[in-house]
Scaffold this motif. Structure first.
Motif, PDB file in Angstrom:
ATOM      1  N   PHE A 165      -7.916  -1.071  -3.251  1.00  0.00           N
ATOM      2  CA  PHE A 165      -6.551  -0.565  -3.128  1.00  0.00           C
ATOM      3  C   PHE A 165      -5.835  -1.366  -2.045  1.00  0.00           C
ATOM      4  CE2 PHE A 165      -8.970   3.001  -4.731  1.00  0.00           C
ATOM      5  CZ  PHE A 165      -8.120   3.642  -5.610  1.00  0.00           C
ATOM      6  N   ASP A 166      -4.671  -1.928  -2.383  1.00  0.00           N
ATOM      7  CA  ASP A 166      -3.912  -2.671  -1.371  1.00  0.00           C
ATOM      8  C   ASP A 166      -2.629  -1.908  -1.045  1.00  0.00           C
ATOM      9  OD1 ASP A 166      -2.892  -4.461   0.394  1.00  0.00           O
ATOM     10  OD2 ASP A 166      -2.856  -6.168  -0.977  1.00  0.00           O
ATOM     11  N   GLU A 167      -2.655  -1.150   0.021  1.00  0.00           N
ATOM     12  CA  GLU A 167      -1.526  -0.337   0.476  1.00  0.00           C
ATOM     13  C   GLU A 167      -0.877   0.424  -0.684  1.00  0.00           C
ATOM     14  OE1 GLU A 167       0.700  -1.391   3.755  1.00  0.00           O
ATOM     15  OE2 GLU A 167      -0.281  -3.314   4.114  1.00  0.00           O
ATOM     16  N   PRO A 168      -1.663   1.264  -1.359  1.00  0.00           N
ATOM     17  CA  PRO A 168      -1.168   1.915  -2.578  1.00  0.00           C
ATOM     18  C   PRO A 168      -0.043   2.920  -2.349  1.00  0.00           C
ATOM     19  CG  PRO A 168      -3.259   2.868  -1.924  1.00  0.00           C
ATOM     20  CD  PRO A 168      -3.041   1.670  -1.045  1.00  0.00           C
ATOM     21  N   LYS A 180      -5.546  -8.800   5.555  1.00  0.00           N
ATOM     22  CA  LYS A 180      -6.145  -7.668   4.824  1.00  0.00           C
ATOM     23  C   LYS A 180      -6.072  -7.865   3.310  1.00  0.00           C
ATOM     24  CE  LYS A 180      -3.184  -4.789   6.591  1.00  0.00           C
ATOM     25  NZ  LYS A 180      -2.299  -5.736   7.326  1.00  0.00           N
ATOM     26  N   SER A 181      -4.849  -8.197   2.827  1.00  0.00           N
ATOM     27  CA  SER A 181      -4.692  -8.387   1.378  1.00  0.00           C
ATOM     28  C   SER A 181      -5.522  -9.572   0.910  1.00  0.00           C
ATOM     29  CB  SER A 181      -3.228  -8.638   1.017  1.00  0.00           C
ATOM     30  OG  SER A 181      -2.453  -7.518   1.329  1.00  0.00           O
ATOM     31  N   THR A 182      -5.487 -10.637   1.673  1.00  0.00           N
ATOM     32  CA  THR A 182      -6.239 -11.837   1.287  1.00  0.00           C
ATOM     33  C   THR A 182      -7.729 -11.497   1.179  1.00  0.00           C
ATOM     34  OG1 THR A 182      -4.618 -13.169   2.474  1.00  0.00           O
ATOM     35  CG2 THR A 182      -6.686 -14.239   1.900  1.00  0.00           C
TER      36      THR A 182
HETATM   37 MG    MG Z   1      -1.087  -7.029   2.687  1.00  0.00          MG
END
Ligand code: MG
Ligand code: ATP
Length: 253
Positions: free
Chosen positions: A171-174, A51-53
């Motif tokens: 937004f990455d797991e804000p 997901k982050s990638t």
């Molecule tokens: Mg991640």
């Protein structure tokens, strides 16, 4: 089709058969994704699914090896000017805020405006105060990040990204590093942003948020988009066994 209408239909973000490896590890596999202007996407999936990638590839914090990424009509290449052009369109908010600890809230919000956008400091400060007002934290402008709560720091991070007037926000797991009582104040700001029409891609497991604002929820596993659907459909009637298993784990408690 006229040029104007062709332009209005151009996706804000487009990924075509995107593939990425970390060394031998194939982390993103044939990702096809189009995000329309004003669309709100929530990305969920197990830890390590990519997901982050995926979202970090959009502003070239990670480099892909195959496929194509286009942001607001600009196709990514290795050219740094092109990458900078794309980054001007994209705001990003991280799990751990990534504010500069030695700068005040106001200075954090002015830095890129002055150095990247070459704005006069007075204009940058005016703009920063407007956005800090919008995330309801203008009264903390002269404090340092370490003097604020996690929820407050995350709202500053959102204001700082908005100061650059991005076309799309990532937004990455804000909220995942926040204490429970601070999650709502950050989600409320994100909901307002969504309601104002911002194009948003959010990696989050906040399913209430997804139900409130997402047009589409994407479920990822092992570097692939396994399933995507509007939140009600995906949560109530997931098709893939992998999605069913994941949702039963996160919705089950
Ligand atoms: Mg991640
Ligand atoms: N810089 C890196 N070098 C090598 N492998 C990496 C790197 N960054 C991530 N990975 C690996 O790639 C996979 C996907 O990582 P990623 O951070 O995108 O997952 P994620 O879905 O965001 O997970 P999480 O929910 O834990 O944040 C993981 O297996 C991770 O270990």
């Amino acid at each position: 089709m006229s040029e104007a209408s062709a332009q209005s239909e151009q996706p804000m973000v487009s990924m075509k058969r995107l593939n990425k490896w970390y060394g031998d590890f194939h982390v993103l596999r044939d990702i096809d994704l189009e995000v329309a202007k004003g669309e709100r996407i929530v990305v969920c999936g197990p830890s390590g699914s990519g997901k982050s990638t995926l979202i970090r590839c959009i502003n070239h914090l990670e480099e892909h090896q195959q496929g194509e990424i286009t942001v607001n009509g600009i196709t990514m290449t290795q050219d740094i000017k092109r990458i900078e052009q794309i980054r001007r369109n994209v705001g990003m908010v991280f799990q751990h805020f990534n504010l500069f600890p030695h700068l005040t809230v106001l200075e954090n919000c002015c830095l890129s405006q002055v150095w990247v956008q070459k704005k006069p400091r007075r204009d940058a400060e005016k703009s920063a105060m407007e956005y800090l007002e919008r995330v309801r934290i203008a009264n903390q402008a002269h404090k340092y990040p370490g003097q604020l709560s996690g929820g407050q720091q995350q709202r500053v991070a959102i204001a700082r990204a908005l100061c650059m007037r991005p076309e799309v926000m990532l937004f990455d797991e804000p909220t995942s590093a926040l204490d429970p009582e601070m999650i709502k104040e950050v989600l409320d700001v994100m909901i307002e942003l969504a309601q104002e029409g911002m194009t948003m891609l959010c990696v989050t497991h906040e399913m209430g948020f997804a139900r409130t604002v997402a047009d589409r929820v994407i479920f990822m596993d092992e570097g692939q988009i396994v399933e995507e659907a509007p939140p009600e459909t995906l949560f109530n009637d997931p098709q893939s066994p992998r999605t069913q298993e994941f949702l039963s784990q996160i919705l089950g408690h």
